[in-house]
Each structure stands twice: as structure tokens, then as C-alpha cells.
Design a protein around this motif. Structure first.
Motif, mmCIF file in Angstrom:
data_model
loop_
_atom_site.group_PDB
_atom_site.id
_atom_site.type_symbol
_atom_site.label_atom_id
_atom_site.label_comp_id
_atom_site.label_asym_id
_atom_site.label_seq_id
_atom_site.Cartn_x
_atom_site.Cartn_y
_atom_site.Cartn_z
ATOM 1 N N GLU A 5 -45.601 -42.262 55.148
ATOM 2 C CA GLU A 5 -45.493 -43.357 56.109
ATOM 3 C C GLU A 5 -46.586 -43.299 57.157
ATOM 4 O O GLU A 5 -47.052 -44.324 57.637
ATOM 5 N N LYS A 8 -49.525 -45.510 56.388
ATOM 6 C CA LYS A 8 -49.333 -46.925 56.134
ATOM 7 C C LYS A 8 -49.899 -47.767 57.269
ATOM 8 O O LYS A 8 -49.724 -47.451 58.438
ATOM 9 N N ILE A 10 -49.055 -51.077 57.371
ATOM 10 C CA ILE A 10 -48.020 -52.063 57.633
ATOM 11 C C ILE A 10 -47.076 -51.522 58.711
ATOM 12 O O ILE A 10 -46.756 -50.326 58.726
ATOM 13 N N SER A 12 -43.872 -50.263 60.481
ATOM 14 C CA SER A 12 -42.732 -49.598 59.848
ATOM 15 C C SER A 12 -41.548 -50.534 59.654
ATOM 16 O O SER A 12 -40.900 -50.521 58.601
ATOM 17 N N ASP A 15 -42.176 -52.930 56.800
ATOM 18 C CA ASP A 15 -42.121 -52.195 55.537
ATOM 19 C C ASP A 15 -40.679 -51.918 55.141
ATOM 20 O O ASP A 15 -40.286 -52.100 53.979
ATOM 21 N N GLU A 244 -52.128 -54.829 51.038
ATOM 22 C CA GLU A 244 -51.496 -53.615 51.571
ATOM 23 C C GLU A 244 -52.367 -52.999 52.663
ATOM 24 O O GLU A 244 -51.860 -52.526 53.685
ATOM 25 N N GLY A 250 -45.894 -53.893 51.904
ATOM 26 C CA GLY A 250 -45.695 -52.462 51.828
ATOM 27 C C GLY A 250 -45.878 -51.970 50.406
ATOM 28 O O GLY A 250 -45.983 -52.749 49.452
ATOM 29 N N ASN A 251 -45.877 -50.653 50.247
ATOM 30 C CA ASN A 251 -46.130 -50.042 48.950
ATOM 31 C C ASN A 251 -45.103 -50.432 47.895
ATOM 32 O O ASN A 251 -45.441 -50.605 46.721
#
Length: 277
Positions: A5, A8, A10, A12, A15, A244, A250-251
Motif C-alpha cells: 500500500e 500506491k 491511488i 487509500s 482504493d 493506476e 487501484g491494483n
């Protein structure tokens, strides 16, 4: 691509909302697909014996992945639904493909774990979350429940290729390039590809396709299904380098979209050839 995380881009909350929405939308469809055939047989007063073995195999598989800490218990429960659907397919080819996928991704995830942990790239020791299982296996199960076997195998192969390429690329290290610009980037970057990771991913896709088509009517189309899986792997990298990377998706949604892309290529091409009605 599976990333911590902390890496990332994006937000949280976004996501988490995307992942939760994916689970809440897809899981009821998986439950329906898993229960449809046994319930339909019971409604017709038919024997439920043919459905006992798929249920037992799926339950054993779910317990195994939980005990190995390859997935959390909620994730294993969703894996049970996926496995039940695939085990109901003729010839058990889809189930064999799932087993090969599990073995490949389990080994790849634990390859070079110490190095990945130092770089904050390692998967959590509790295993994959429910959203990750839906993102990687949901499309394959839905395709199987609709009778789109080629799409199912293409989605499974893409999921294996994506995870193995990411994990091996991070374990081996070396230079990575951003797929949209071919600019050099650190390993683990969204949309970054490496020679070692890509080669490992392509090999994983080939093994899953071989397992899934070994004893099926789609064996002559194995090369096409493999090509669809590889196209999905490239599509995953493109999404990683674009939507992304800028924080739109998100992933989990990227992975779901990539397996869907691979499945649709296989299904549409076979429809064009008249191989699927």
C-alpha cells in the motif's frame, strides 16, 4: 502486479472502496454460479452425487490455502466458490489449471521474500485478501459458469502470468522499463516490465494453458488462448503505467480488467471462428 500500500498512488480510501465494490458485486455472482447446477439438480429431484466430489475438492483446496497462509479465511471462502465452479467443468481441465496457477504463484510469491520485504514489495504474510482473489480469479469463474471455457483458461493464464512476472521480476531485480515510454524505472513500479519478469510470466501462462487444454475440445486453440493471456499481461502493464500510475484505478480493478481483457479476446476470436455459440 501486487504491491504494498505504501507504494500506491491511488488514495487509500478510493482504493478500498473500489476493492470493496468489486467483492460485493462479483461474490454474489460467484455464489450463484457455484450453486446453480446442484440446486437445479435438486429441484428436478436428480441425484446430487455428481456434485459431491467438486464440493469436497473445493473445500479441501480452501482449507489448504488457508493453512499455508496463501490467503486469508475470507479470501479462501471466495476461493471455495471459484474452485467449485471450475471443478464442475467437464474433464477437470479448469480445476487442473487452477492448481497449476496456485503452485506457480505460491512459489513465485515466496521467491526472494527477504529481498522483497526490505524493498517493501512483499505480499503480507497473512496471504491474499478477498478482493485479490476476486480480482485474479473472478473473471475465470464467471466465464466457466457461462460456458466460455476458452475465456476461463485465458483469464487463469493471465492471472498466473501477471503474478509470476511481478514476483519474479522483483525477486531477480535488474532493470525495468515503463511499457508506455520505455523509460528506465525502479523494479516494482506500476507499468514497469523486466526481461526476467516477462519471461517468467509468459512461461507461467503457457503452463496454465497447457494444463487447461490438455484434455479439452479447445486443445487445438491452445496457442490462441495463450496469445490472449499474453495480451492481457501487456494490457495489465499498460493500465499500470496509465490509470493506476495516476491514481484512478487501484491494483485490484486493474487485475480484474486485465483478466477480463484476456478472456474477451479468446472468446471473441473463437466466436469469430465459429468455435463458440
Amino acid at each position: 502486479m501486487q504491491k504494498m500500500e505504501a507504494q500506491k498512488t491511488i488514495p487509500s480510501r478510493r482504493d478500498e472502496q473500489q476493492s470493496a465494490a468489486l467483492v460485493w458485486i462479483v461474490t454474489p455472482l460467484l455464489a450463484t454460479g457455484a450453486a446453480y447446477a446442484p440446486v437445479h439438480a435438486a429441484a428436478r429431484s436428480s441425484s446430487l452425487t455428481p456434485w459431491i466430489m467438486p464440493l469436497l475438492l473445493s473445500a479441501a483446496f480452501a482449507v489448504l490455502v488457508s493453512l499455508l497462509k496463501a490467503a486469508t479465511w475470507p479470501a479462501a471462502a471466495i476461493g471455495f466458490l471459484v474452485c467449485t465452479i471450475l471443478a464442475q467443468q467437464p474433464g477437470f481441465g479448469a480445476l487442473l489449471a487452477l492448481v497449476v496457477l496456485f503452485l506457480l504463484t505460491f512459489a513465485a510469491t515466496r521467491s526472494g521474500r527477504s529481498k522483497k520485504e526490505l524493498q517493501r514489495l512483499a505480499e503480507g504474510r497473512s496471504g491474499r485478501r478477498a478482493a485479490q482473489i476476486v480480482a485474479n480469479l473472478g473473471v475465470a469463474a464467471l466465464c466457466a459458469s457461462m460456458g466460455w471455457y476458452a475465456g476461463c483458461i485465458a483469464a487463469l493464464a493471465e492471472a498466473a502470468a501477471d503474478t509470476v512476472s511481478s514476483e519474479i521480476g522483483q525477486a531477480v531485480g535488474g532493470q525495468a522499463w515503463l511499457i508506455t515510454s520505455w523509460r528506465r524505472v525502479p523494479g516494482g513500479t506500476d507499468g514497469g516490465i523486466s526481461v526476467a519478469g516477462t519471461a517468467a510470466g509468459v512461461a507461467a501462462a503457457a503452463l496454465v494453458v497447457a494444463a487447461g487444454t490438455m484434455h479439452s475440445a479447445f486443445r487445438p486453440d491452445a496457442l490462441l488462448i495463450f496469445a490472449a493471456a499474453c495480451a492481457g499481461l501487456l494490457f495489465d502493464s499498460v493500465l499500470g503505467a496509465t490509470v493506476e500510475r495516476i491514481g484512478w484505478l487501484g491494483n485490484d480493478l486493474v487485475n480484474f480488467s486485465s483478466t477480463l481483457f484476456a478472456a474477451m479476446i479468446a472468446v471473441m476470436w473463437l466466436l469469430f471462428r465459429g468455435r463458440i455459440l
